[in-house]
Design a protein around this motif. Sequence first.
Motif, mmCIF file in Angstrom:
data_model
loop_
_atom_site.group_PDB
_atom_site.id
_atom_site.type_symbol
_atom_site.label_atom_id
_atom_site.label_comp_id
_atom_site.label_asym_id
_atom_site.label_seq_id
_atom_site.Cartn_x
_atom_site.Cartn_y
_atom_site.Cartn_z
ATOM 1 N N ASP A 66 -2.437 8.736 15.804
ATOM 2 C CA ASP A 66 -3.632 9.385 15.265
ATOM 3 C C ASP A 66 -3.331 10.204 14.011
ATOM 4 O OD1 ASP A 66 -5.222 8.314 17.261
ATOM 5 O OD2 ASP A 66 -4.834 9.980 18.625
ATOM 6 N N SER A 67 -2.069 10.567 13.818
ATOM 7 C CA SER A 67 -1.666 11.304 12.620
ATOM 8 C C SER A 67 -0.229 10.936 12.293
ATOM 9 C CB SER A 67 -1.792 12.821 12.832
ATOM 10 O OG SER A 67 -0.817 13.277 13.748
ATOM 11 N N PHE A 68 0.188 11.228 11.060
ATOM 12 C CA PHE A 68 1.557 10.923 10.663
ATOM 13 C C PHE A 68 2.567 11.788 11.415
ATOM 14 C CE2 PHE A 68 -0.571 9.495 6.623
ATOM 15 C CZ PHE A 68 -0.290 8.146 6.803
ATOM 16 N N GLU A 69 2.113 12.933 11.900
ATOM 17 C CA GLU A 69 3.012 13.835 12.616
ATOM 18 C C GLU A 69 3.144 13.455 14.090
ATOM 19 O OE1 GLU A 69 0.533 14.891 10.629
ATOM 20 O OE2 GLU A 69 1.872 15.336 8.933
ATOM 21 N N ARG A 99 -3.060 6.066 11.793
ATOM 22 C CA ARG A 99 -2.120 6.159 10.691
ATOM 23 C C ARG A 99 -0.912 5.288 11.017
ATOM 24 N NH1 ARG A 99 -6.065 7.476 8.917
ATOM 25 N NH2 ARG A 99 -6.725 9.469 8.028
ATOM 26 N N TYR A 100 -0.318 4.721 9.977
ATOM 27 C CA TYR A 100 0.796 3.808 10.183
ATOM 28 C C TYR A 100 1.986 4.229 9.329
ATOM 29 C CZ TYR A 100 -2.885 1.030 12.277
ATOM 30 O OH TYR A 100 -3.931 0.622 13.069
ATOM 31 N N LEU A 101 3.170 4.093 9.913
ATOM 32 C CA LEU A 101 4.424 4.391 9.225
ATOM 33 C C LEU A 101 5.321 3.165 9.284
ATOM 34 C CD1 LEU A 101 5.572 7.970 10.399
ATOM 35 C CD2 LEU A 101 4.839 7.307 8.113
ATOM 36 N N LEU A 102 5.816 2.759 8.128
ATOM 37 C CA LEU A 102 6.881 1.769 8.093
ATOM 38 C C LEU A 102 8.187 2.535 7.937
ATOM 39 C CD1 LEU A 102 8.009 -1.085 7.898
ATOM 40 C CD2 LEU A 102 7.570 -1.015 5.438
ATOM 41 N N VAL A 103 9.070 2.424 8.909
ATOM 42 C CA VAL A 103 10.335 3.162 8.907
ATOM 43 C C VAL A 103 11.462 2.176 8.617
ATOM 44 C CG1 VAL A 103 11.872 4.662 10.216
ATOM 45 C CG2 VAL A 103 9.392 4.780 10.583
ATOM 46 N N VAL A 104 12.217 2.435 7.557
ATOM 47 C CA VAL A 104 13.305 1.550 7.137
ATOM 48 C C VAL A 104 14.587 2.379 7.035
ATOM 49 C CG1 VAL A 104 14.105 -0.091 5.404
ATOM 50 C CG2 VAL A 104 11.653 0.184 5.819
ATOM 51 N N GLU A 105 15.670 1.854 7.601
ATOM 52 C CA GLU A 105 16.925 2.603 7.634
ATOM 53 C C GLU A 105 18.090 1.673 7.302
ATOM 54 O OE1 GLU A 105 19.633 5.200 10.824
ATOM 55 O OE2 GLU A 105 17.931 3.983 11.502
ATOM 56 N N ASN A 106 19.002 2.166 6.461
ATOM 57 C CA ASN A 106 20.293 1.503 6.296
ATOM 58 C C ASN A 106 21.399 2.531 6.480
ATOM 59 O OD1 ASN A 106 20.404 2.957 3.899
ATOM 60 N ND2 ASN A 106 20.362 1.166 2.551
ATOM 61 N N LYS A 127 4.286 5.803 4.347
ATOM 62 C CA LYS A 127 2.997 6.085 4.966
ATOM 63 C C LYS A 127 1.938 5.095 4.488
ATOM 64 C CE LYS A 127 3.879 11.065 5.431
ATOM 65 N NZ LYS A 127 3.398 12.429 5.089
ATOM 66 N N VAL A 128 1.119 4.634 5.424
ATOM 67 C CA VAL A 128 0.079 3.655 5.119
ATOM 68 C C VAL A 128 -1.262 4.154 5.653
ATOM 69 C CG1 VAL A 128 -0.750 1.309 5.516
ATOM 70 C CG2 VAL A 128 1.686 1.732 5.151
ATOM 71 N N ASN A 129 -2.259 4.162 4.793
ATOM 72 C CA ASN A 129 -3.639 4.459 5.169
ATOM 73 C C ASN A 129 -4.477 3.193 5.048
ATOM 74 O OD1 ASN A 129 -3.751 7.131 5.977
ATOM 75 N ND2 ASN A 129 -3.971 7.910 3.890
ATOM 76 N N LEU A 130 -5.397 2.998 5.993
ATOM 77 C CA LEU A 130 -6.357 1.896 5.917
ATOM 78 C C LEU A 130 -7.740 2.475 5.675
ATOM 79 C CD1 LEU A 130 -5.159 -0.239 8.961
ATOM 80 C CD2 LEU A 130 -4.371 -0.330 6.591
ATOM 81 N N SER A 131 -8.524 1.792 4.841
ATOM 82 C CA SER A 131 -9.855 2.294 4.526
ATOM 83 C C SER A 131 -10.835 1.127 4.408
ATOM 84 C CB SER A 131 -9.836 3.090 3.216
ATOM 85 O OG SER A 131 -11.142 3.476 2.845
ATOM 86 N N ILE A 132 -12.039 1.306 4.982
ATOM 87 C CA ILE A 132 -13.077 0.288 4.860
ATOM 88 C C ILE A 132 -13.869 0.459 3.567
ATOM 89 C CG2 ILE A 132 -13.294 0.072 7.359
ATOM 90 C CD1 ILE A 132 -15.799 1.798 7.215
ATOM 91 N N HIS A 133 -13.564 1.499 2.799
ATOM 92 C CA HIS A 133 -14.304 1.805 1.577
ATOM 93 C C HIS A 133 -13.686 1.101 0.374
ATOM 94 C CE1 HIS A 133 -16.491 4.780 3.875
ATOM 95 N NE2 HIS A 133 -15.346 5.345 4.235
ATOM 96 N N ASP A 134 -14.443 1.099 -0.733
ATOM 97 C CA ASP A 134 -13.916 0.564 -1.986
ATOM 98 C C ASP A 134 -12.908 1.539 -2.578
ATOM 99 O OD1 ASP A 134 -15.567 -1.615 -1.751
ATOM 100 O OD2 ASP A 134 -17.155 -0.737 -2.995
#
Length: 261
Positions: free
Chosen positions: A169-172, A200-207, A215-222
């Motif tokens: 529901d939140s990035f935290e 809310r969506y997080l793509l976590v990448v580690e090396n 951080k990724v936000n989705l929106s139905i708006h223009d």
Amino acid sequence: MWTCKVFVVGKSLVGSKNVIVTIKPTSPILEVDNQRSLDVTNEDETPVKCSVAAARPAVIIRWYLGDRDVTVSAETEETPTDKGGIYKSVSTLRRTFQPTENGQLLMCSVTHKTLYSPENTSIPLNVVFKPVEKPISTFYQISPGSDYEVKLNFSANPKPINKEWRYGDSFEEMEGSLGIPDTDGHYTTDIEAKADANKRYLLVVENQYGETQYKVNLSIHDAPQDDDSETSNHDKIPPTELSVSEGIVFDDETESSKSGC
């Protein structure tokens, strides 16, 4: 010192000239541990030395990174090796290399009175770095109840050892995660029965050098007129040599009444 004397009645005339018999310089040598590539990190200043063992007079050494002259970051020391005017020259370049410079050639270029063209020696850069950070990505015009593919480009060297999507529901406060399998440097996975534009969506990448969260936000708006959205531009931006893509397909018709995607 060569001197010429001309004797005339009652006096003499004298002229002198310092004559240097040139000696062609020895080949320049890059003093590096690995002769196949220069391994550096993007967080530490790295000293690189280029030396010419002998020349008369001393040589001029310049540094190039790709097609850029970076000699301003170098210092050259000239040391006489005998009493005959022969010099050893050592130039030390001190620089913090950037991820975008990975794969470029670092070149030491030597000029001298005896050379018709500069004599060069070079080595490719291997800049190791954790996944490069980027601003939050917002994807616009997402239709409720439809499938949607999200692609994110990122750069990392060496390749990631861990990749996962997190959502909540939140990035935290993330409530779940989903690992991403590796397929020839491109990664894709599906999120079903979880996708919701309100989440809310997080793509976590580690090396080996660290972890980065995208951080990724989705929106139905223009998208706003002045907004540089991922939806409209991510396919137009060519990835760097080491960039790979993350894909995720949102498919959840059961959430469509709640602005799901």
